[in-house]
Motif scaffolding. Structure first.
Motif, PDB file in Angstrom:
ATOM      1  N   ARG A  38       8.536  16.009 -59.728  1.00  0.00           N
ATOM      2  CA  ARG A  38       7.240  15.339 -59.546  1.00  0.00           C
ATOM      3  C   ARG A  38       6.095  16.323 -59.792  1.00  0.00           C
ATOM      4  N   THR A  39       6.221  17.526 -59.276  1.00  0.00           N
ATOM      5  CA  THR A  39       5.198  18.554 -59.478  1.00  0.00           C
ATOM      6  C   THR A  39       5.025  18.860 -60.962  1.00  0.00           C
ATOM      7  N   GLN A  40       6.131  18.932 -61.698  1.00  0.00           N
ATOM      8  CA  GLN A  40       6.070  19.185 -63.133  1.00  0.00           C
ATOM      9  C   GLN A  40       5.268  18.097 -63.854  1.00  0.00           C
ATOM     10  N   ASN A  41       5.502  16.836 -63.512  1.00  0.00           N
ATOM     11  CA  ASN A  41       4.793  15.735 -64.167  1.00  0.00           C
ATOM     12  C   ASN A  41       3.311  15.735 -63.830  1.00  0.00           C
ATOM     13  N   ILE A  42       2.992  16.053 -62.590  1.00  0.00           N
ATOM     14  CA  ILE A  42       1.586  16.131 -62.200  1.00  0.00           C
ATOM     15  C   ILE A  42       0.918  17.293 -62.920  1.00  0.00           C
ATOM     16  N   TYR A  81       7.162   4.276 -58.256  1.00  0.00           N
ATOM     17  CA  TYR A  81       7.277   2.929 -57.702  1.00  0.00           C
ATOM     18  C   TYR A  81       7.447   1.914 -58.824  1.00  0.00           C
ATOM     19  N   GLU A  82       8.284   0.903 -58.555  1.00  0.00           N
ATOM     20  CA  GLU A  82       8.446  -0.203 -59.497  1.00  0.00           C
ATOM     21  C   GLU A  82       8.879  -1.438 -58.725  1.00  0.00           C
ATOM     22  N   ASN A  83       8.007  -2.449 -58.711  1.00  0.00           N
ATOM     23  CA  ASN A  83       8.313  -3.718 -58.051  1.00  0.00           C
ATOM     24  C   ASN A  83       8.769  -3.535 -56.606  1.00  0.00           C
ATOM     25  N   GLY A  84       8.059  -2.675 -55.890  1.00  0.00           N
ATOM     26  CA  GLY A  84       8.356  -2.503 -54.471  1.00  0.00           C
ATOM     27  C   GLY A  84       9.521  -1.606 -54.158  1.00  0.00           C
ATOM     28  N   LYS A  85      10.030  -0.883 -55.163  1.00  0.00           N
ATOM     29  CA  LYS A  85      11.140   0.028 -54.922  1.00  0.00           C
ATOM     30  C   LYS A  85      10.815   1.399 -55.511  1.00  0.00           C
ATOM     31  N   VAL A  86      11.495   2.411 -54.988  1.00  0.00           N
ATOM     32  CA  VAL A  86      11.386   3.762 -55.540  1.00  0.00           C
ATOM     33  C   VAL A  86      12.466   3.920 -56.597  1.00  0.00           C
ATOM     34  N   VAL A  87      12.051   4.250 -57.824  1.00  0.00           N
ATOM     35  CA  VAL A  87      12.998   4.365 -58.927  1.00  0.00           C
ATOM     36  C   VAL A  87      12.750   5.677 -59.664  1.00  0.00           C
ATOM     37  N   ASP A  88      13.752   6.109 -60.419  1.00  0.00           N
ATOM     38  CA  ASP A  88      13.609   7.275 -61.279  1.00  0.00           C
ATOM     39  C   ASP A  88      12.993   6.849 -62.606  1.00  0.00           C
ATOM     40  N   SER A  89      11.982   7.577 -63.067  1.00  0.00           N
ATOM     41  CA  SER A  89      11.348   7.255 -64.340  1.00  0.00           C
ATOM     42  C   SER A  89      10.748   8.522 -64.938  1.00  0.00           C
ATOM     43  N   VAL A  90      10.681   8.571 -66.254  1.00  0.00           N
ATOM     44  CA  VAL A  90      10.051   9.703 -66.926  1.00  0.00           C
ATOM     45  C   VAL A  90       8.562   9.705 -66.567  1.00  0.00           C
ATOM     46  N   GLY A  91       8.089  10.832 -66.074  1.00  0.00           N
ATOM     47  CA  GLY A  91       6.685  10.929 -65.686  1.00  0.00           C
ATOM     48  C   GLY A  91       6.410  10.532 -64.251  1.00  0.00           C
ATOM     49  N   GLY A  92       7.466  10.268 -63.483  1.00  0.00           N
ATOM     50  CA  GLY A  92       7.263   9.886 -62.087  1.00  0.00           C
ATOM     51  C   GLY A  92       6.389  10.900 -61.360  1.00  0.00           C
ATOM     52  N   GLY A  93       5.271  10.450 -60.802  1.00  0.00           N
ATOM     53  CA  GLY A  93       4.328  11.343 -60.119  1.00  0.00           C
ATOM     54  C   GLY A  93       2.963  11.392 -60.761  1.00  0.00           C
ATOM     55  N   ILE A  94       2.856  10.969 -62.040  1.00  0.00           N
ATOM     56  CA  ILE A  94       1.551  11.070 -62.710  1.00  0.00           C
ATOM     57  C   ILE A  94       0.510  10.137 -62.094  1.00  0.00           C
ATOM     58  N   CYS A  95       0.968   9.184 -61.309  1.00  0.00           N
ATOM     59  CA  CYS A  95       0.005   8.305 -60.650  1.00  0.00           C
ATOM     60  C   CYS A  95      -0.817   9.070 -59.601  1.00  0.00           C
TER      61      CYS A  95
END
Length: 202
Positions: A38-42, A81-95
């Motif tokens: 997450r830190t890397q994406n941020i 986050y995706e549809n009310g769940k925590v999921v793995d995604s490329v770029g997770g954290g940029i929000c």
């Protein structure tokens, strides 16, 4: 000798247009960057946005400033986050970068174009102060430079402070004695009698 005809056009902006005020027009910091992914994406999103200049009347796009959120661009798989769940995604954290930018934009009193909140409450800002983006669906956060001068976006993370900061520099023409208040209202209350979903982790 032959003299070529030419037309001289004065520049729209000169160095005087970048004589920024001594303090940022808007500055915001959020804490708790999370794990290494997450830190890397941020970090990547903040570094890509850092140094962006937005001219008067132009619309700035968070996703455009971040560049394509892909593995090829040094983003990694992180949690989002995706549809009310925590999921793995490329770029997770940029929000978190987007949320920090959104609050700096609010404090700079620039015009928000498009903004969408998360599907769940997040921990690093109070409710209603978040903003999310989604690549590749192109759900974006945008804002307009509604000032008379160019603005400069400075963004960076601090691992020692576990934070990401966005500063918006410009020529601040706002009255020094103004008072700005931001309020939120609870429009309705909900009581959840059972979990939205259950996740069993071994």
């Amino acid at each position: 000798a032959y003299s070529f005809p030419f037309t001289e056009t004065a520049p729209t902006y000169t160095s005087a247009s970048f004589n920024f005020s001594p303090t940022p027009m808007g500055s915001y910091t959020t804490h708790r960057l999370g794990d290494a992914a997450r830190t890397q994406n941020i970090r990547v999103s903040a570094e890509n946005m850092n140094g962006t200049i937005v001219y008067p009347g132009e619309t700035a796009s968070a996703l455009t400033m971040y560049h394509d959120v892909t593995l090829e661009n040094n983003y990694v798989v992180g949690q989002g986050y995706e549809n009310g769940k925590v999921v793995d995604s490329v770029g997770g954290g940029i929000c978190q970068t987007t949320t920090t930018l959104y609050n700096a934009v609010i404090l700079a009193e620039l015009t928000v174009g498009t903004r969408r909140s998360h599907s769940m409450i997040i921990s690093y800002v109070p409710p209603a102060l978040d903003a999310t983006v989604d690549y590749p669906s192109r759900s974006d956060f945008t804002f307009v430079n509604s000032t008379n001068y160019p603005i400069y976006i400075e963004s960076y993370i601090s691992t020692s402070d576990d934070s990401v900061t966005v500063n918006i520099w410009g020529v601040d023409e706002r009255p020094a004695n103004r008072q700005v208040y931001y309020t939120s209202d609870i429009t309705s209350d909900y009581t959840w009698y059972s979990p939205l979903y259950e996740e069993i982790v071994d």
